[in-house]
Design a protein around this motif. Structure first.
Motif, PDB file in Angstrom:
ATOM      1  N   MET A 173       0.862  -1.183   0.000  1.00 56.31           N
ATOM      2  CA  MET A 173       0.000   0.000   0.000  1.00 56.31           C
ATOM      3  C   MET A 173       0.896   1.229   0.000  1.00 56.31           C
ATOM      4  O   MET A 173       1.929   1.256   0.663  1.00 56.31           O
ATOM      5  CB  MET A 173      -0.897  -0.001   1.232  1.00 56.31           C
ATOM      6  N   ILE A 175       0.902   5.464   0.620  1.00 58.92           N
ATOM      7  CA  ILE A 175       0.171   6.546   1.261  1.00 58.92           C
ATOM      8  C   ILE A 175       0.797   7.874   0.857  1.00 58.92           C
ATOM      9  O   ILE A 175       2.020   8.029   0.938  1.00 58.92           O
ATOM     10  CB  ILE A 175       0.251   6.444   2.806  1.00 58.92           C
ATOM     11  N   VAL A 183      -0.323   8.047  -5.563  1.00 61.50           N
ATOM     12  CA  VAL A 183      -1.501   7.180  -5.575  1.00 61.50           C
ATOM     13  C   VAL A 183      -1.716   6.498  -6.919  1.00 61.50           C
ATOM     14  O   VAL A 183      -1.757   5.264  -7.003  1.00 61.50           O
ATOM     15  CB  VAL A 183      -2.760   7.985  -5.170  1.00 61.50           C
ATOM     16  N   TRP A 192      -2.305  -0.986  -3.345  1.00 65.17           N
ATOM     17  CA  TRP A 192      -3.321  -0.061  -2.877  1.00 65.17           C
ATOM     18  C   TRP A 192      -2.736   1.344  -2.916  1.00 65.17           C
ATOM     19  O   TRP A 192      -1.528   1.533  -2.726  1.00 65.17           O
ATOM     20  CB  TRP A 192      -3.729  -0.393  -1.437  1.00 65.17           C
ATOM     21  N   VAL A 194      -3.553   5.136  -1.198  1.00 67.37           N
ATOM     22  CA  VAL A 194      -4.371   5.879  -0.233  1.00 67.37           C
ATOM     23  C   VAL A 194      -4.005   7.361  -0.306  1.00 67.37           C
ATOM     24  O   VAL A 194      -2.853   7.741  -0.069  1.00 67.37           O
ATOM     25  CB  VAL A 194      -4.168   5.351   1.202  1.00 67.37           C
ATOM     26  N   VAL A 196      -4.153  11.099   1.019  1.00 69.25           N
ATOM     27  CA  VAL A 196      -4.340  11.896   2.239  1.00 69.25           C
ATOM     28  C   VAL A 196      -4.201  13.364   1.829  1.00 69.25           C
ATOM     29  O   VAL A 196      -3.087  13.876   1.722  1.00 69.25           O
ATOM     30  CB  VAL A 196      -3.295  11.551   3.319  1.00 69.25           C
ATOM     31  N   ARG A 215      -8.729  -0.426  -5.655  1.00 67.26           N
ATOM     32  CA  ARG A 215      -7.717  -0.299  -4.603  1.00 67.26           C
ATOM     33  C   ARG A 215      -7.430   1.163  -4.234  1.00 67.26           C
ATOM     34  O   ARG A 215      -6.407   1.436  -3.591  1.00 67.26           O
ATOM     35  CB  ARG A 215      -6.430  -1.006  -5.021  1.00 67.26           C
ATOM     36  N   ARG A 217      -8.331   4.454  -2.017  1.00 67.28           N
ATOM     37  CA  ARG A 217      -9.016   4.911  -0.818  1.00 67.28           C
ATOM     38  C   ARG A 217      -8.576   6.345  -0.509  1.00 67.28           C
ATOM     39  O   ARG A 217      -7.494   6.779  -0.913  1.00 67.28           O
ATOM     40  CB  ARG A 217      -8.697   4.015   0.387  1.00 67.28           C
ATOM     41  N   GLN A 218      -9.407   7.058   0.233  1.00 71.17           N
ATOM     42  CA  GLN A 218      -9.063   8.407   0.681  1.00 71.17           C
ATOM     43  C   GLN A 218      -9.371   8.533   2.156  1.00 71.17           C
ATOM     44  O   GLN A 218     -10.424   8.095   2.630  1.00 71.17           O
ATOM     45  CB  GLN A 218      -9.850   9.459  -0.102  1.00 71.17           C
ATOM     46  N   ILE A 219      -8.419   9.115   2.891  1.00 76.22           N
ATOM     47  CA  ILE A 219      -8.620   9.382   4.309  1.00 76.22           C
ATOM     48  C   ILE A 219      -8.288  10.842   4.568  1.00 76.22           C
ATOM     49  O   ILE A 219      -7.586  11.482   3.775  1.00 76.22           O
ATOM     50  CB  ILE A 219      -7.760   8.459   5.205  1.00 76.22           C
ATOM     51  N   LEU A 225      -5.639   5.770   9.177  1.00 73.91           N
ATOM     52  CA  LEU A 225      -5.034   4.657   8.439  1.00 73.91           C
ATOM     53  C   LEU A 225      -5.156   3.310   9.148  1.00 73.91           C
ATOM     54  O   LEU A 225      -5.516   2.305   8.495  1.00 73.91           O
ATOM     55  CB  LEU A 225      -3.562   4.974   8.138  1.00 73.91           C
ATOM     56  N   LEU A 228      -8.522   1.796   8.555  1.00 72.58           N
ATOM     57  CA  LEU A 228      -8.655   1.395   7.148  1.00 72.58           C
ATOM     58  C   LEU A 228      -7.973   0.077   6.883  1.00 72.58           C
ATOM     59  O   LEU A 228      -8.520  -0.801   6.212  1.00 72.58           O
ATOM     60  CB  LEU A 228      -8.082   2.492   6.246  1.00 72.58           C
TER      61      LEU A 228
END
Length: 233
Positions: A173, A175, A183, A192, A194, A196, A215, A217-219, A225, A228
């Motif tokens: 993954m 980030i 990303v 993946w 993610v 941010v 795959r 995602r957004q946080i 994290l 998630l």
């Protein structure tokens, strides 16, 4: 059943610590310095064009940015910018290189929690000496199993790094605050990705979010994290 994640890559600038705000401050100072000598109406656009033109030559980071400031000053003034202004631009660049590192919220506790279970890799673009300085000053270095300071981030970069430091991209993954660098290419490599968001992101790092990618995602911050990861499995 999908394979579990074993390796997590982290971007550095504006993901772990503040960065872009110092570039914006220096750019504002640059505009003020040139205001007595040129029309500054489109100066930021002219600077961005020079930065884009120089990326392949100077790469990413403060030194390349400073050289682009000088080049822009010479260009927009048709060579008439005073030497004293050039000296102040160079001084601003040196000040950026000396600026203390300011880590972002939730970084320390999140890395401390994740390092017990995952292989953590710092993957960052920029000047080698400056990125090493910021990592050392941040106090975060001991959380990472590996550090990769690269000239560019594309899918082959992530394929190589996640193969070297893990079980490949599919079990990894990435980030970061840049959709373009952190990303999208990571997802293209099979990992993946993610996102941010950061309040300030350089214009050359903007692309559309790959919202249809399974795959992606957004946080909102790194504190989100661990939940998630527990959800993904």
């Amino acid at each position: 059943m999908p394979l579990s994640i074993t390796t997590i890559g982290f971007d550095a600038d504006d993901t772990l610590w503040q960065n872009e705000q110092f570039f914006r401050t220096s750019e504002d100072q640059f505009v003020s310095l040139l205001a007595p000598h040129v029309d500054t109406t489109d100066l930021s656009d002219r600077l961005l064009a020079v930065e884009r033109r120089n990326l392949d030559l100077y790469g990413f980071g403060i030194k390349g940015f400073t050289l682009s400031l000088v080049e822009t000053a010479v260009e927009v003034s048709e060579g008439n910018v005073p030497a004293s202004v050039i000296a102040e631009i160079l001084a601003a660049g040196r000040e950026m290189l000396r600026h203390p590192v300011e880590t972002l919220p939730h970084v320390q506790e999140t890395l401390a929690q994740l390092t017990e279970r995952y292989r953590l890799v710092l993957i960052t673009k920029g000047d080698l000496f400056d990125q090493e300085r910021k990592l050392a000053q941040s106090g975060l270095g001991d959380f990472f199993d590996a550090v990769e300071i690269v000239s560019s981030k594309d899918n082959t970069t992530y394929e190589r790094i996640f193969k070297r430091h893990g079980e490949g991209a599919t079990r990894s993954m990435m980030i970061g605050n840049s959709l373009k660098s952190d990303v999208v290419p990571a997802i293209e490599a099979g990992s993946w990705g993610v996102f941010v968001p950061h309040a300030l992101t350089w214009a050359l790092e903007h692309v559309e979010a790959p919202v249809a990618a399974p795959r992606f995602r957004q946080i909102e911050h790194l504190g989100e994290l661990p939940p998630l990861l527990a959800e993904i499995g």
